[in-house]
Design a protein around this motif. Structure first.
Motif, mmCIF file in Angstrom:
data_model
loop_
_atom_site.group_PDB
_atom_site.id
_atom_site.type_symbol
_atom_site.label_atom_id
_atom_site.label_comp_id
_atom_site.label_asym_id
_atom_site.label_seq_id
_atom_site.Cartn_x
_atom_site.Cartn_y
_atom_site.Cartn_z
ATOM 1 N N ALA A 1 5.025 76.874 30.342
ATOM 2 C CA ALA A 1 3.909 77.018 31.403
ATOM 3 C C ALA A 1 3.312 78.609 30.364
ATOM 4 O O ALA A 1 2.355 78.740 31.051
ATOM 5 C CB ALA A 1 4.600 77.690 32.468
ATOM 6 N N TYR A 2 4.048 79.016 30.217
ATOM 7 C CA TYR A 2 3.366 79.673 29.075
ATOM 8 C C TYR A 2 3.869 80.148 27.426
ATOM 9 O O TYR A 2 4.898 80.100 26.971
ATOM 10 C CB TYR A 2 2.864 81.294 29.447
ATOM 11 N N GLU A 3 3.105 81.480 26.333
ATOM 12 C CA GLU A 3 3.521 81.771 25.148
ATOM 13 C C GLU A 3 4.835 81.911 25.604
ATOM 14 O O GLU A 3 5.183 83.233 26.070
ATOM 15 C CB GLU A 3 2.655 82.347 24.427
ATOM 16 N N SER B 1 6.454 77.879 36.033
ATOM 17 C CA SER B 1 7.815 78.711 36.701
ATOM 18 C C SER B 1 8.109 79.524 35.541
ATOM 19 O O SER B 1 7.737 79.693 33.885
ATOM 20 C CB SER B 1 9.204 77.632 36.351
ATOM 21 N N ASP B 2 9.030 80.784 35.425
ATOM 22 C CA ASP B 2 8.038 81.618 35.155
ATOM 23 C C ASP B 2 9.715 82.708 35.012
ATOM 24 O O ASP B 2 10.015 83.323 36.020
ATOM 25 C CB ASP B 2 7.614 82.798 35.349
ATOM 26 N N LEU B 3 10.819 82.433 33.951
ATOM 27 C CA LEU B 3 11.983 83.528 34.049
ATOM 28 C C LEU B 3 12.224 84.329 33.094
ATOM 29 O O LEU B 3 11.823 83.957 31.405
ATOM 30 C CB LEU B 3 13.080 82.642 33.867
ATOM 31 N N SER B 4 13.085 85.656 33.031
ATOM 32 C CA SER B 4 13.149 86.282 31.979
ATOM 33 C C SER B 4 14.882 86.674 32.001
ATOM 34 O O SER B 4 15.261 86.855 33.507
ATOM 35 C CB SER B 4 12.491 87.473 31.900
ATOM 36 N N ARG B 5 15.551 86.134 30.784
ATOM 37 C CA ARG B 5 16.604 86.955 30.715
ATOM 38 C C ARG B 5 16.854 87.529 29.246
ATOM 39 O O ARG B 5 16.233 87.042 28.385
ATOM 40 C CB ARG B 5 17.678 85.785 30.730
ATOM 41 N N ILE C 1 15.018 90.694 34.041
ATOM 42 C CA ILE C 1 14.757 89.816 34.356
ATOM 43 C C ILE C 1 14.428 89.286 36.094
ATOM 44 O O ILE C 1 13.498 90.478 36.023
ATOM 45 C CB ILE C 1 16.603 90.499 35.636
ATOM 46 N N GLU C 2 14.235 88.761 35.743
ATOM 47 C CA GLU C 2 13.139 87.364 36.673
ATOM 48 C C GLU C 2 13.017 86.320 36.897
ATOM 49 O O GLU C 2 13.820 84.852 36.288
ATOM 50 C CB GLU C 2 11.601 87.701 35.393
ATOM 51 N N ASN C 3 12.797 86.086 38.265
ATOM 52 C CA ASN C 3 13.250 84.683 38.999
ATOM 53 C C ASN C 3 12.218 84.764 39.818
ATOM 54 O O ASN C 3 11.805 85.447 40.124
ATOM 55 C CB ASN C 3 14.730 84.832 40.146
ATOM 56 N N VAL D 1 10.035 87.971 40.654
ATOM 57 C CA VAL D 1 10.784 90.017 40.644
ATOM 58 C C VAL D 1 11.155 89.596 39.575
ATOM 59 O O VAL D 1 11.731 88.790 38.997
ATOM 60 C CB VAL D 1 11.471 89.884 41.595
ATOM 61 N N GLU D 2 9.992 91.050 38.607
ATOM 62 C CA GLU D 2 10.029 90.795 37.067
ATOM 63 C C GLU D 2 10.659 92.351 36.885
ATOM 64 O O GLU D 2 9.968 92.912 36.503
ATOM 65 C CB GLU D 2 9.204 90.373 36.527
ATOM 66 N N PRO D 3 11.419 92.828 37.775
ATOM 67 C CA PRO D 3 11.537 94.500 36.843
ATOM 68 C C PRO D 3 12.046 95.007 35.541
ATOM 69 O O PRO D 3 13.134 93.820 35.418
ATOM 70 C CB PRO D 3 12.807 95.397 37.777
ATOM 71 N N MET E 1 14.440 86.933 26.775
ATOM 72 C CA MET E 1 13.338 85.543 26.835
ATOM 73 C C MET E 1 13.299 85.555 27.694
ATOM 74 O O MET E 1 13.253 85.327 28.769
ATOM 75 C CB MET E 1 14.983 84.655 27.126
ATOM 76 N N ASP E 2 11.536 85.257 27.855
ATOM 77 C CA ASP E 2 10.948 85.737 29.208
ATOM 78 C C ASP E 2 10.171 83.615 28.686
ATOM 79 O O ASP E 2 9.036 83.655 27.522
ATOM 80 C CB ASP E 2 9.714 85.924 29.291
ATOM 81 N N VAL E 3 10.343 82.702 29.444
ATOM 82 C CA VAL E 3 10.509 81.552 29.428
ATOM 83 C C VAL E 3 10.658 80.684 30.799
ATOM 84 O O VAL E 3 11.730 81.169 31.282
ATOM 85 C CB VAL E 3 11.046 81.375 28.476
HETATM 86 MN MN MN Z 1 7.954 85.765 32.637
#
Ligand code: MN
Ligand code: GLY
Ligand code: MN
Length: 429
Positions: A231-233, A273-277, A398-400, A383-385, A262-264
């Motif tokens: 959805a993004y780089e 969708s936008d996730l970070s782990r 961390i992002e959900n 939410v991505e602090p 990883m922001d993917v």
């Molecule tokens: Mn992200």
């Protein structure tokens, strides 16, 4: 396109809501995006204009949507103009939408070829007093490249000088902020594909793996699930790279002992969708890494609980800042006495958490929004602090993605994606 199209009832509803926002005697025009060139005869993959898509579901280049609710000819109250196709054109240029297919996708009964646009639009303009035109008004939009909407605006304003011109963007950002059940289904699907990617790479990562190999594993999983891709780089940032917020090179080796941020996120049916782990290369966090990880996780939980109707974005972000401040003091990164004396306009926590907590997400990753509009049910926000400690070569985010509801707690569209440090370690073992 690879995805299963959304039922046209969504677009019929979206247009009904859109029409309510127009002044009487108006005509509105939406242009598709261009196919952007690369070099020679090469081109980038096509990505439709999200406003046109939102109102029609038409995912094809060189399309125009015209809405003129008071048109004297009832057939001209909604019109799609499409790139002409025929059996012969299909042999040379590939399959394009037929008029029947365009109706099936959009629910718009009147479909013409683009060659007829000038003449029909001309007659609608003279029945109308207001002409609504589109422009990308996203605060961070790059304006270097002229869009089809930009070109149309210029030619239209030159040709019809005595009409009242109106902006479509404020209407679109108001409507698009509230997601309907069919859109939420698409977004949940995109999140579920992202989950598959995460589960795949948790088994894959080990010391010595390259950041781009992790990216490739995600890409594979996304494509295998009918996603167009990312959805993004994607950011696959190990060690110190995680402290570079927009790191996208993804070309370093992941070293034992480092954490990879990883922001993917997968795209599905044009929805993001936008996730970070943040995961340990060796499969186990060090005690310090876990301490920082759990601090970010507590801020994440506190922040997501604040996503309730009525809260405004600035107040929310400031409250999250207070929670972050306490965690940073707990981690020994900020000093309590100095925090007590800090300039409230420039709080010290920004040294370690320098970006926003949340943004709207939908057809765009950073979706269009009215910044000072309080949260409402139907909005979807991330939410991505994060805590970025350059001196420790450590960055954790961390992002959900969350759907705001009227029932108190928001719905976490990524609730099935492993998030607890212990769970991540167990899956990597
Ligand atoms: Mn992200
Ligand atoms: N992936 C972009 C962001 O988190 O905002
Ligand atoms: Mn985000």
């Amino acid at each position: 396109m690879k995805y299963t199209p959304i039922n046209k009832s969504l677009y019929i509803l979206n247009r009904a809501n859109f029409v309510k926002e127009l002044k009487p005697k108006s005509v509105a025009v939406f242009n598709s995006n261009d196919i952007m060139p690369t070099n020679a005869d090469g081109s980038m993959p096509f990505r439709q204009n999200n406003d046109l898509l939102y109102l029609s579901g038409i995912d094809q280049e060189e399309s125009i949507l015209v809405i003129c609710p008071n048109a004297s000819n009832p057939k001209h109250r909604e019109i799609l103009f499409l790139k002409e196709t025929s059996e012969l054109i299909a042999i040379w240029e590939g399959v394009k939408l037929t008029k029947e297919q365009a109706f099936e996708q959009s629910g718009i009964e009147t479909v013409y070829w683009t060659s007829e646009f000038d003449q029909i639009f001309h007659s609608l303009v003279y029945e109308s007093e207001h002409i609504y035109l589109n422009q990308n008004e996203h605060l961070r939009a790059s304006k270097i490249v002229e869009t089809r909407d930009d070109r149309f605006r210029k030619s239209c304003q030159k040709k019809y000088t005595l009409h009242e011109y109106e902006r479509l963007a404020p209407i679109m950002r108001k409507l698009r902020a509230i997601k309907s059940p069919l859109e939420i289904e698409m977004m949940q699907h995109a999140c579920n594909i992202t989950e598959k990617g995460v589960r795949r790479i948790l088994k894959f990562v080990k010391p010595g793996v390259m950041e781009y190999e992790i990216e490739a594993e995600f890409t594979h999983e996304f494509l295998m699930n009918r996603s167009r891709g990312h959805a993004y780089e994607p950011i696959i940032a190990s060690g110190f790279n995680a402290c570079v917020l927009h790191y996208v090179e993804n070309n370093k080796e992941c070293k034992a002992g480092d954490v990879i941020l990883m922001d993917v996120g997968a795209e599905y049916g044009n929805y993001a969708s936008d996730l970070s782990r943040s995961i340990p290369v060796s499969g186990k966090f060090t005690p310090r890494q876990k301490e920082v990880y759990n601090a970010v996780l507590r801020v994440f939980r506190a922040a997501s609980a604040m996503l309730v109707p009525g809260t405004d974005h600035e107040t929310y972000h400031a409250k999250v800042g207070d929670v972050m401040e306490k965690e940073l003091i707990g981690l020994g990164l900020l000093n309590k006495d100095e925090v007590a004396k800090q300039d409230p306009k420039n709080p010290l926590y920004k040294k370690y958490f320098m970006h926003g907590t949340s943004h709207h997400i939908g057809l765009d990753v950073h979706d269009v929004e009215i910044r000072n509009r309080p949260f409402e049910a139907g909005m979807v926000l991330t939410v991505e602090p994060g805590i970025y400690i350059r001196e420790e070569n450590l960055g954790i985010r961390i992002e959900n993605d969350f759907l705001i509801t009227n029932d108190g707690a928001p719905i976490d569209l990524m609730k099935n994606i492993p998030i607890e440090a212990d769970e991540i370690e167990a899956l990597m073992a």
